[in-house]
Design a protein around this motif. Structure first.
Motif: not given
Length: 167
Positions: A1-13, A64-69
């Motif tokens: 994939m190249g980039m790592s997927v990072i899990i964090s709290a969602a922000a309003a934006e 910068d892309e949200v790929v899971g929630v």
């Protein structure tokens, strides 16, 4: 994939990206059940923004892309209620759904109210979801018939003893 997927709290934006991902992710469910009026497809941006302030909402980001929630909250009885786990179709079957569930369980275990169990539900025909939840330790507790085309399978996972001891 190249980039790592990072899990964090969602922000309003993140609200607009989350809503778009939710809409994309729930299309197969709507097709499976023949119902395009399901709540994840009709939720308003305003309603989602409210959820971002009232619940634990975690996102998985690829750049910068949200790929899971996934979202959840701890109710008054100490049950961690989990809902709307969505992974972008191109990111599915790589363990991201399980990672999001585990991260949300950890986040809810840190809540001010002690968690005794985690609960969620999915449609009876959503076999991929049912397999994922079983792999994550969830067991079926009941089936609720919603309509002639849809039954919800309710699942629960008890809090692991080492988590309960620290809660």
């Amino acid at each position: 994939m190249g980039m790592s997927v990072i899990i964090s709290a969602a922000a309003a934006e993140d609200a607009e990206q989350i809503l778009k991902l939710q809409y994309l992710g729930y299309q197969p469910e709507a097709e499976l059940y023949g119902d395009w009026a399901i709540e994840p497809l009709t939720q308003s941006l305003e309603s989602l923004r409210t959820e971002l302030t009232e619940q634990h909402v975690l996102v998985a980001r690829l750049g910068d892309e949200v790929v899971g929630v996934v979202r959840g909250h701890v109710d008054a009885e100490g049950i961690g209620r989990i809902g709307r786990l969505v992974v972008h179709p191109r990111m599915q079957r790589h363990g991201l759904g399980g990672r999001l569930l585990e991260a949300l369980e950890r986040r809810m275990a840190e809540d001010s109210r002690p968690v005794t169990a985690y609960r969620l539900f999915t449609g009876h025909r959503s076999l991929g979801n049912l397999r994922l939840y079983a792999r994550q330790g969830y067991r079926q507790t009941s089936v609720e018939q919603v309509s002639s085309r849809l039954s919800f399978v309710h699942l629960e996972k008890p809090v692991a003893s080492e988590l309960a001891a620290t809660a």
